[in-house]
Write an enzyme that holds these catalytic residues in place. Structure first.
Site, PDB file in Angstrom:
ATOM      1  N   LYS A   1      12.197   1.642   7.483  1.00 42.47           N
ATOM      2  CA  LYS A   1      12.571   2.512   8.593  1.00 42.47           C
ATOM      3  C   LYS A   1      14.001   2.239   9.071  1.00 42.47           C
ATOM      4  O   LYS A   1      14.550   1.155   8.886  1.00 42.47           O
ATOM      5  CB  LYS A   1      11.581   2.364   9.755  1.00 42.47           C
ATOM      6  CG  LYS A   1      10.164   2.826   9.438  1.00 42.47           C
ATOM      7  CD  LYS A   1      10.047   4.327   9.319  1.00 42.47           C
ATOM      8  CE  LYS A   1       8.663   4.800   8.920  1.00 42.47           C
ATOM      9  NZ  LYS A   1       7.639   4.541   9.921  1.00 42.47           N
TER      10      LYS A   1
ATOM     11  N   ARG B   1       1.200  -0.481   6.229  1.00 45.65           N
ATOM     12  CA  ARG B   1       1.516   0.632   5.318  1.00 45.65           C
ATOM     13  C   ARG B   1       2.908   0.382   4.752  1.00 45.65           C
ATOM     14  O   ARG B   1       3.886   0.304   5.496  1.00 45.65           O
ATOM     15  CB  ARG B   1       1.469   1.957   6.078  1.00 45.65           C
ATOM     16  CG  ARG B   1       1.698   3.191   5.232  1.00 45.65           C
ATOM     17  CD  ARG B   1       1.572   4.442   6.099  1.00 45.65           C
ATOM     18  NE  ARG B   1       1.733   5.681   5.330  1.00 45.65           N
ATOM     19  CZ  ARG B   1       2.887   6.260   5.062  1.00 45.65           C
ATOM     20  NH1 ARG B   1       4.022   5.727   5.516  1.00 45.65           N
ATOM     21  NH2 ARG B   1       2.939   7.375   4.360  1.00 45.65           N
TER      22      ARG B   1
END
Length: 286
Positions: free
Chosen positions: A231, A265
Site C-alpha cells: 500500500k 491478505r
C-alpha cells in the site's frame, strides 16, 4: 503476542471447504493470497489477466503456504483511477479462472461488490465473500450472504480521504453500521470478519494510525483481516513503487498480527508466511 505451533489439520476440510473457526483458532494468522485478474490493479495490474498466468500464480501461492486465495476481477485500487466494470465483465474474467482455482483444493474468496458476481462465484465453489464496501454499497449483498450462510469480510471504506476526521472513530462507526445491516439481514455473527480497509478512503497517516490502533477493533469481538500489502503509505516512509514495498508490507503485517489480526491478505505469500512464523517462533520463546 503471536504464538507458534506446527500447522494443524484442525482447519482442514474436504477440498475447497473452509472451517473458519478452526482456521482462526490457530495460534498464528492465516494468510490470504491476492489474485487480481484485472488490467488495472495498483500493484500487479495485468500480470495475471491471462487465465494461464492466474492459475500459475494461484498454484504458486498455495505452494508457498496460502490458506485462502482471494480472487478479484474488478480493480478496487484504493487511490482512485480504477475503471468500474459491469458484472458481465467480471464474470468474463472469472469464468476461465475461478472454477480451476477452486479445484486446487484451497478455500477461495470472491472479492466483489456485486451480489450477482458473488452468487455466481459461490455457485462455483467459492466459500467466502469479500466486500470492500462492508455490505453498504449494494442493498442485495447482505441478503445474499445470509441466504448462502457463508463467511463475509466486511471492510471499512470511504469515497474519499478526510485528514480532519478521527479515523478510528470513523472505522468503528462504519463497522457498527455494517453489523447492524448484517444482523437485520440474518447473517450469523460468527460468519463475519472485520477489515479496517488500509489505504481505502484514508490518508497514508490514517492508514498507519489504523494499524497502530488495530487492537481497538477487538472490542467488536470478531476476527480481523488486514491487507496492508504494497500500500501507498509505505512509500511515504521510504519512497518506493508497489513492487518495491515488500519490507514495508511485512513490517506492517507483523505489527498487525501483534495487534490482533487473525488473517493477513498479501501479494507476497512466501515471504509473509515466513515472517509470521519466524516472529511467532521468537515470541513463543518469551
Amino acid at each position: 503476542m503471536i504464538a507458534t505451533a506446527s500447522r494443524s489439520a484442525a482447519a482442514a476440510t474436504p477440498a475447497g471447504r473452509l472451517d473458519l473457526p478452526a482456521l482462526l483458532a490457530r495460534p498464528w494468522p492465516a494468510v490470504m493470497g491476492v489474485l487480481n485478474i484485472t488490467p488495472d490493479s495498483f500493484s500487479d495490474g495485468g500480470a495475471f489477466i491471462a487465465p494461464e498466468s492466474a492459475l500459475a500464480q494461484a498454484r504458486r501461492m498455495i505452494a508457498e503456504g496460502a490458506d485462502i486465495i482471494d480472487i478479484g476481477a474488478e480493480s478496487t485500487r484504493p487511490y482512485g483511477g480504477s475503471q468500474p466494470v459491469t458484472a458481465e465483465d467480471e464474470l468474463r474474467r472469472l469464468e476461465p479462472v475461478l472454477p480451476e482455482v477452486v479445484a486446487l483444493g484451497v478455500p477461495v474468496s470472491i472479492d466483489s461488490m456485486k451480489p450477482a458476481v458473488v452468487a455466481w462465484a459461490l455457485d462455483r465453489g467459492a466459500v467466502i465473500a469479500n466486500d470492500v464496501w462492508g455490505l453498504q454499497r449494494d442493498g442485495g449483498m447482505a441478503g445474499l450472504i445470509a441466504e448462502r450462510n457463508v463467511p463475509v469480510v466486511v471492510m471499512h471504506n470511504r469515497d474519499g480521504a478526510d485528514p480532519a476526521i478521527d479515523i478510528m472513530a470513523d472505522i468503528a462507526a462504519f463497522l457498527a453500521r455494517s453489523l447492524d445491516i448484517a444482523s437485520s439481514a440474518g447473517i450469523a455473527r460468527e460468519r463475519i470478519v472485520l477489515d479496517p480497509g488500509i489505504g481505502f478512503g484514508k490518508t497514508p497517516e490514517q492508514s498507519m494510525t489504523a494499524l497502530a490502533h488495530l487492537a481497538e477493533l477487538k472490542s467488536f469481538g470478531l476476527p480481523i483481516l488486514v491487507g496492508a500489502s504494497r500500500k501507498r503509505f509505505i512509500s511515504t516512509v521510504t519512497p518506493s513503487e508497489p513492487q518495491q514495498r515488500l519490507g514495508g508490507s511485512i513490517a506492517a503485517h507483523l505489527i498487525a498480527a501483534q495487534n490482533g489480526a487473525n488473517i493477513i491478505r498479501a501479494h507476497d505469500v512466501a515471504e509473509t508466511v515466513q515472517a509470521l512464523r519466524v516472529a511467532a517462533a521468537i515470541e513463543d520463546r518469551k
